[in-house]
Scaffold this motif. Structure first.
Motif, short mmCIF file in Angstrom:
data_model
loop_
_atom_site.label_atom_id
_atom_site.label_comp_id
_atom_site.label_asym_id
_atom_site.label_seq_id
_atom_site.Cartn_x
_atom_site.Cartn_y
_atom_site.Cartn_z
N GLY A 126 11.40 35.65 47.77
CA GLY A 126 12.08 35.08 46.61
C GLY A 126 11.28 34.04 45.85
O GLY A 126 11.78 33.50 44.86
N PRO A 165 12.21 29.28 46.61
CA PRO A 165 13.53 29.88 46.83
C PRO A 165 14.35 29.17 47.90
O PRO A 165 15.56 29.30 47.95
N TRP A 183 19.98 32.99 43.54
CA TRP A 183 20.35 34.10 44.43
C TRP A 183 21.81 33.93 44.84
O TRP A 183 22.22 32.85 45.26
#
Length: 204
Positions: A126, A165, A183
């Motif tokens: 990510g 991330p 996310w």
């Protein structure tokens, strides 16, 4: 530009700069050469997969070398921009200002003025690498990486912007923190950004 064979059905294109790699990737997405199946960007490379029944490596390589490396016009790009809100109070903002000769406010203004594209996702699951930043903000990585970088941290390294991330180690120059949720497991797609996404930053 240097073209390498990459197995029996792919070419690896090496370019001089991240900007050139981004421009070639975007150009090939808008007008892919005949026989192209997929293009995958790297920091200064583009991997091109092709259908051997439709073209061959030598013909495709000649076509790619002849492509003018310039970004597509806005009308050719169909990806809508994602706007991300940033708390520009990163611990390295003063260091970036000192390195670039800009004030803290000028660093923030320059960072917000640019239009970015997600070049690739990697390093950690990510982690977003974004190209297209203001050349004045080109900044080296920290001499000593941190062992604990917070989730959503926004950093600079070379001519790239990166978004962490999750909490973990890292050596990019941190100028802020993205406050939007990048996310979410119930969102479709769960990831807010993907390679090729156009991104703009604004102050939170």
């Amino acid at each position: 530009m240097i073209v390498h064979s990459y197995g029996s059905a792919a070419l690896l294109i090496e370019l001089d700069t991240t900007a050139d790699a981004t421009a070639l990737q975007e150009r090939m997405q808008v007008r892919p050469p005949a026989g192209t199946i997929e293009t995958m960007p790297g920091i200064r490379t583009v991997l091109v997969r092709f259908d051997p029944s439709a073209t061959d490596a030598e013909s495709l390589a000649r076509t790619i070398v002849d492509i003018e490396i310039e970004p597509p016009t806005p009308s050719e790009l169909t990806t809508d921009s994602v706007q991300l809100r940033v708390d520009y109070s990163g611990p390295d903002l003063d260091d970036v200002a000192a390195h670039t000769g800009l004030s803290r406010g000028d660093v923030v203004d320059a960072h917000q003025a640019a239009c970015y594209r997600v070049l690739m996702v990697g390093m950690a699951p990510g982690f977003y690498f974004l190209s297209g930043g203001d050349a004045r903000l080109r900044t080296p990585r920290r001499g000593t990486p941190r062992t604990d970088v917070p989730k959503g941290a926004l950093g600079l390294a070379g001519d790239l912007t990166g978004i962490y991330p999750r909490r973990g180690p890292g050596g990019w120059q941190l100028i802020g923190q993205v406050v939007d949720d990048l996310w979410h497991p119930t969102r479709i797609p769960a990831a807010l950004l993907a390679p090729g996404t156009t991104v703009r930053f604004t102050a939170a």
